[in-house]
Write a protein that holds these residues in place. Sequence first.
Motif, PDB file in Angstrom:
ATOM      1  N   THR A 166      -1.194 -14.582  10.671  1.00 49.90           N
ATOM      2  CA  THR A 166      -1.866 -13.365  10.231  1.00 49.90           C
ATOM      3  C   THR A 166      -1.637 -13.174   8.735  1.00 49.90           C
ATOM      4  O   THR A 166      -0.778 -13.819   8.118  1.00 49.90           O
ATOM      5  CB  THR A 166      -1.345 -12.135  10.976  1.00 49.90           C
ATOM      6  N   ALA A 167      -2.412 -12.251   8.143  1.00 52.57           N
ATOM      7  CA  ALA A 167      -2.272 -11.976   6.715  1.00 52.57           C
ATOM      8  C   ALA A 167      -0.882 -11.416   6.404  1.00 52.57           C
ATOM      9  O   ALA A 167      -0.268 -11.757   5.382  1.00 52.57           O
ATOM     10  CB  ALA A 167      -3.361 -11.004   6.277  1.00 52.57           C
ATOM     11  N   ASP A 168      -0.383 -10.544   7.277  1.00 53.81           N
ATOM     12  CA  ASP A 168       0.948  -9.969   7.051  1.00 53.81           C
ATOM     13  C   ASP A 168       2.029 -11.050   7.103  1.00 53.81           C
ATOM     14  O   ASP A 168       2.974 -11.043   6.291  1.00 53.81           O
ATOM     15  CB  ASP A 168       1.239  -8.897   8.099  1.00 53.81           C
ATOM     16  N   GLU A 169       1.910 -11.967   8.050  1.00 49.66           N
ATOM     17  CA  GLU A 169       2.891 -13.051   8.147  1.00 49.66           C
ATOM     18  C   GLU A 169       2.832 -13.955   6.925  1.00 49.66           C
ATOM     19  O   GLU A 169       3.875 -14.379   6.405  1.00 49.66           O
ATOM     20  CB  GLU A 169       2.636 -13.862   9.416  1.00 49.66           C
ATOM     21  N   ALA A 170       1.625 -14.245   6.455  1.00 51.16           N
ATOM     22  CA  ALA A 170       1.490 -15.089   5.264  1.00 51.16           C
ATOM     23  C   ALA A 170       2.121 -14.419   4.054  1.00 51.16           C
ATOM     24  O   ALA A 170       2.804 -15.079   3.253  1.00 51.16           O
ATOM     25  CB  ALA A 170       0.012 -15.388   5.006  1.00 51.16           C
ATOM     26  N   HIS A 181       5.824 -11.767  -6.889  1.00 43.50           N
ATOM     27  CA  HIS A 181       4.504 -11.269  -6.462  1.00 43.50           C
ATOM     28  C   HIS A 181       4.550 -10.680  -5.047  1.00 43.50           C
ATOM     29  O   HIS A 181       3.497 -10.518  -4.424  1.00 43.50           O
ATOM     30  CB  HIS A 181       3.482 -12.412  -6.497  1.00 43.50           C
ATOM     31  N   ALA A 182       5.731 -10.351  -4.583  1.00 40.92           N
ATOM     32  CA  ALA A 182       5.866  -9.856  -3.213  1.00 40.92           C
ATOM     33  C   ALA A 182       5.070  -8.574  -2.984  1.00 40.92           C
ATOM     34  O   ALA A 182       4.384  -8.417  -1.965  1.00 40.92           O
ATOM     35  CB  ALA A 182       7.340  -9.623  -2.885  1.00 40.92           C
ATOM     36  N   THR A 183       5.160  -7.644  -3.947  1.00 38.17           N
ATOM     37  CA  THR A 183       4.447  -6.369  -3.784  1.00 38.17           C
ATOM     38  C   THR A 183       2.946  -6.587  -3.696  1.00 38.17           C
ATOM     39  O   THR A 183       2.264  -6.019  -2.823  1.00 38.17           O
ATOM     40  CB  THR A 183       4.775  -5.428  -4.950  1.00 38.17           C
ATOM     41  N   ALA A 188      -2.170  -7.028  -0.723  1.00 43.44           N
ATOM     42  CA  ALA A 188      -3.361  -7.806  -0.405  1.00 43.44           C
ATOM     43  C   ALA A 188      -3.530  -7.957   1.097  1.00 43.44           C
ATOM     44  O   ALA A 188      -4.639  -7.844   1.637  1.00 43.44           O
ATOM     45  CB  ALA A 188      -3.286  -9.173  -1.079  1.00 43.44           C
ATOM     46  N   ALA A 189      -2.427  -8.201   1.803  1.00 39.69           N
ATOM     47  CA  ALA A 189      -2.490  -8.333   3.258  1.00 39.69           C
ATOM     48  C   ALA A 189      -2.926  -7.027   3.914  1.00 39.69           C
ATOM     49  O   ALA A 189      -3.723  -7.021   4.865  1.00 39.69           O
ATOM     50  CB  ALA A 189      -1.138  -8.779   3.800  1.00 39.69           C
ATOM     51  N   GLN A 190      -2.403  -5.905   3.416  1.00 44.97           N
ATOM     52  CA  GLN A 190      -2.793  -4.610   3.969  1.00 44.97           C
ATOM     53  C   GLN A 190      -4.270  -4.324   3.733  1.00 44.97           C
ATOM     54  O   GLN A 190      -4.964  -3.797   4.614  1.00 44.97           O
ATOM     55  CB  GLN A 190      -1.929  -3.508   3.350  1.00 44.97           C
ATOM     56  N   SER A 191      -4.772  -4.690   2.547  1.00 45.36           N
ATOM     57  CA  SER A 191      -6.198  -4.503   2.264  1.00 45.36           C
ATOM     58  C   SER A 191      -7.049  -5.357   3.195  1.00 45.36           C
ATOM     59  O   SER A 191      -8.077  -4.907   3.724  1.00 45.36           O
ATOM     60  CB  SER A 191      -6.501  -4.846   0.806  1.00 45.36           C
ATOM     61  N   THR A 196     -10.831  -5.758   7.509  1.00 45.97           N
ATOM     62  CA  THR A 196     -11.283  -6.618   8.597  1.00 45.97           C
ATOM     63  C   THR A 196     -11.155  -5.951   9.956  1.00 45.97           C
ATOM     64  O   THR A 196     -12.039  -6.090  10.808  1.00 45.97           O
ATOM     65  CB  THR A 196     -10.479  -7.927   8.594  1.00 45.97           C
ATOM     66  N   TYR A 197     -10.084  -5.217  10.195  1.00 44.51           N
ATOM     67  CA  TYR A 197      -9.815  -4.683  11.523  1.00 44.51           C
ATOM     68  C   TYR A 197      -9.724  -3.161  11.570  1.00 44.51           C
ATOM     69  O   TYR A 197      -9.710  -2.588  12.649  1.00 44.51           O
ATOM     70  CB  TYR A 197      -8.508  -5.269  12.064  1.00 44.51           C
ATOM     71  N   GLY A 198      -9.657  -2.513  10.403  1.00 44.47           N
ATOM     72  CA  GLY A 198      -9.517  -1.060  10.388  1.00 44.47           C
ATOM     73  C   GLY A 198     -10.773  -0.302  10.049  1.00 44.47           C
ATOM     74  O   GLY A 198     -10.760   0.926   9.965  1.00 44.47           O
ATOM     75  N   GLY A 199     -11.885  -0.997   9.818  1.00 44.25           N
ATOM     76  CA  GLY A 199     -13.146  -0.330   9.545  1.00 44.25           C
ATOM     77  C   GLY A 199     -13.276   0.228   8.146  1.00 44.25           C
ATOM     78  O   GLY A 199     -14.208   0.983   7.863  1.00 44.25           O
ATOM     79  N   ARG A 200     -12.360  -0.125   7.216  1.00 42.06           N
ATOM     80  CA  ARG A 200     -12.471   0.349   5.842  1.00 42.06           C
ATOM     81  C   ARG A 200     -13.522  -0.460   5.082  1.00 42.06           C
ATOM     82  O   ARG A 200     -13.873  -1.567   5.466  1.00 42.06           O
ATOM     83  CB  ARG A 200     -11.125   0.236   5.133  1.00 42.06           C
ATOM     84  N   THR A 201     -14.002   0.108   3.983  1.00 37.25           N
ATOM     85  CA  THR A 201     -14.992  -0.558   3.141  1.00 37.25           C
ATOM     86  C   THR A 201     -14.331  -1.007   1.851  1.00 37.25           C
ATOM     87  O   THR A 201     -13.692  -0.210   1.161  1.00 37.25           O
ATOM     88  CB  THR A 201     -16.168   0.384   2.822  1.00 37.25           C
ATOM     89  N   ALA A 202     -14.497  -2.265   1.513  1.00 36.28           N
ATOM     90  CA  ALA A 202     -13.907  -2.814   0.289  1.00 36.28           C
ATOM     91  C   ALA A 202     -14.721  -2.380  -0.927  1.00 36.28           C
ATOM     92  O   ALA A 202     -15.898  -2.036  -0.822  1.00 36.28           O
ATOM     93  CB  ALA A 202     -13.848  -4.332   0.368  1.00 36.28           C
TER      94      ALA A 202
END
Length: 233
Positions: A166-170, A181-183, A188-191, A196-202
């Motif tokens: 997953t993005a969070d694991e990566a 660059h951890a922050t 980036a993973a949260q975005s 992708t899964y939360g219905g937000r618009t980029a």
Amino acid sequence: MTGAVLHGSRALAPFLNRTGDDDPPVTIPRGPAREAAERELSDPAYHENDPSLLQRALNRFWEWVDDLFTAASGATPGGGLGLLVILIAVVALLVALWWRLGTPHRAPTSSPALFDDRPRTAAEHRAAAEAHAAQGHWNQAVQERMRALVRSLEERALLDPRPGRTADEAAAEASLTLPAHATELHAAAQSFDAITYGGRTATEPTYRRLTTLDKALTQTRPTLSNTQEGAPN
């Protein structure tokens, strides 16, 4: 026998037998008279202006609606006016809730995999991201740029290629070797998850920040562990 007296009907012609204009009308038995009338009324010419089946169904529906509102207004204080006030209040409440809460989105029970079944290189993901960005498709652009970032780290052996990541694991794993660059990686993973899964618009700024991070990571040397730093060349 009691009968029905009918005048001037073509259906009853066989039953009429007059000898003169002054003769009394012939009394026809009830059974044959009814059958003759039914045959006469079955003629399509009598039904040319009848409403269609759909029109009859609509008429029944609106009659039901009218009866429903009549009953409701009778049971509501103030009658029809009181019912109208209640309906307006309910609609206003629903609009206020929608305005306050927005369109509900189902939260994922777990984060799905970052990549699909068809593996692509980092360059291919970057090209797809740029193509989406050129058309203003920011959701797809952000998704492809995040995949390009993670695939690039795998190609550099900073991440082990692992299906189902997953993005969070990566982001968590990459932060171990790229702590500076951890922050940005976690953001980036949260975005990615929110889009992708939360219905937000980029938005374009979101994509630009991710693009900047992707380019920065390609120029950053990883921080090796003590064991790796002490290993002979």
